[in-house]
Enzyme design. Structure first.
Site, PDB file in Angstrom:
ATOM      1  N   SER A  11       0.971  -1.193  -0.108  1.00  0.00           N
ATOM      2  CA  SER A  11      -0.167   0.002  -0.068  1.00  0.00           C
ATOM      3  C   SER A  11       0.865   1.310   0.155  1.00  0.00           C
ATOM      4  CB  SER A  11      -0.973  -0.039   1.198  1.00  0.00           C
ATOM      5  OG  SER A  11      -1.148   1.327   1.446  1.00  0.00           O
TER       6      SER A  11
HETATM    7  N1  LIG Z   1      -6.414   8.338   2.188  1.00  0.00           N
HETATM    8  C1  LIG Z   1      -6.108   7.320   2.830  1.00  0.00           C
HETATM    9  C2  LIG Z   1      -6.157   6.151   1.786  1.00  0.00           C
HETATM   10  C3  LIG Z   1      -5.903   4.768   2.532  1.00  0.00           C
HETATM   11  C4  LIG Z   1      -6.234   3.599   1.506  1.00  0.00           C
HETATM   12  O1  LIG Z   1      -6.993   3.677   0.468  1.00  0.00           O
HETATM   13  N2  LIG Z   1      -5.622   2.343   1.775  1.00  0.00           N
HETATM   14  C5  LIG Z   1      -6.152   1.401   1.101  1.00  0.00           C
HETATM   15  C6  LIG Z   1      -4.945   0.418   0.772  1.00  0.00           C
HETATM   16  S1  LIG Z   1      -3.939   1.263  -0.434  1.00  0.00           S
HETATM   17  C7  LIG Z   1      -7.180   0.403   1.918  1.00  0.00           C
HETATM   18  O2  LIG Z   1      -7.019   0.249   3.056  1.00  0.00           O
HETATM   19  N3  LIG Z   1      -8.263  -0.089   1.441  1.00  0.00           N
HETATM   20  C8  LIG Z   1      -9.150  -0.816   2.072  1.00  0.00           C
HETATM   21  C9  LIG Z   1     -10.483  -0.556   2.224  1.00  0.00           C
HETATM   22  O3  LIG Z   1     -10.769   0.645   1.455  1.00  0.00           O
HETATM   23  O4  LIG Z   1     -11.551  -1.344   2.693  1.00  0.00           O
HETATM   24  C10 LIG Z   1      -4.645   7.354   3.508  1.00  0.00           C
HETATM   25  O5  LIG Z   1      -3.869   8.064   2.843  1.00  0.00           O
HETATM   26  O6  LIG Z   1      -4.316   6.684   4.490  1.00  0.00           O
END
Ligand SMILES: N[C@@H](CCC(=O)N[C@@H](CS)C(=O)NCC(=O)O)C(=O)O
Length: 222
Positions: A11
């Site tokens: 990530s």
């Molecule tokens: N704006 C957030 C975005 C985080 C994000 O989208 N993380 C993804 C992995 S890259 C995630 O955890 N997705 C799982 C979900 O949405 O359930 C940040 O900068 O922390």
């Protein structure tokens, strides 16, 4: 006790946190979240971050999601005096770093727009339809980097580290960087300059790139 970081290595937002922690020498406990098992949707996880995303940081009573909130907290709370230039205290200098950080969230959203449909929905068409947003944001990044050596001036800041996580991921996914020569040169410079690059970011970027490229090939894309 101490700081816990809930994360996964592929990530980009998680790697932004790893990079900033390394840059300021901050120790933390890494808690890998198994997303396939739904560990980011358990009641305990949702209590820490209702948005069910990684990274999440806990520090004592504080639980906080979103990489930008985490890295700015780390700087405000833990950066030693000689490294404060990574997130300057002067309001004008800080405003420039903040602007680049907000831009980086937009860059991440465009990266997510090509990765998510491909990897999780096996939808090549949707992924390709979202590619112009990546190109648009990369052109904007190129403009920023024609104005200064680093993203917010003549020295490294946390905006470079956050953006590095996204741009290196794009490169690992096979996106042709030669279209943005200043970005390409900045990327090579950071990889060479940061002794912790590989451990904090390089390995995870390769993991994401390998997944993306394998599925792209399976679906007949290029
Ligand atoms: N704006 C957030 C975005 C985080 C994000 O989208 N993380 C993804 C992995 S890259 C995630 O955890 N997705 C799982 C979900 O949405 O359930 C940040 O900068 O922390």
């Amino acid at each position: 006790m101490g700081i816990d970081i809930y994360a996964i290595k592929p990530s980009p937002p998680c790697r932004a946190v790893f990079l900033v922690a390394k840059a300021i020498g901050l120790d933390y406990n890494l808690k890998i979240v198994d997303m396939e098992k739904g560990e980011n949707r358990t009641p305990e996880f949702l209590k820490m971050n209702p948005a069910h995303t990684v990274p999440v940081m806990t520090d004592g009573e504080l639980s906080i999601g979103d990489s930008k909130a985490i890295i700015t907290y780390m700087m405000n709370q833990y950066a030693p005096a000689n490294l404060q230039s990574l997130y300057p205290r002067d309001p004008a200098a800080r405003a420039l770093v903040d602007q680049r950080l907000y831009f980086d969230s937009q860059l991440f959203a465009s990266l997510r727009g090509i990765v998510f449909p491909l990897v999780f929905m096996k939808d090549l068409k949707q992924s390709q339809a979202n590619m112009p947003r990546v190109d648009e944001n990369m052109a904007l990044l190129e403009t920023f980097l024609t104005r200064s050596t680093y993203l917010a001036g003549e020295h490294l800041t946390i905006a470079d580290l956050a953006t590095l996580a996204n741009v290196s991921s794009m490169e690992a996914c096979g996106i042709d960087m030669s279209r943005w020569p200043h970005v390409q040169a900045w990327l090579a410079k950071l990889k060479a300059e940061l002794p912790y690059y590989e451990q904090a970011n390089g390995e995870g970027a390769q993991m994401l790139g390998a997944i993306y490229q394998r599925i792209l090939k399976d679906l007949g894309g290029k």
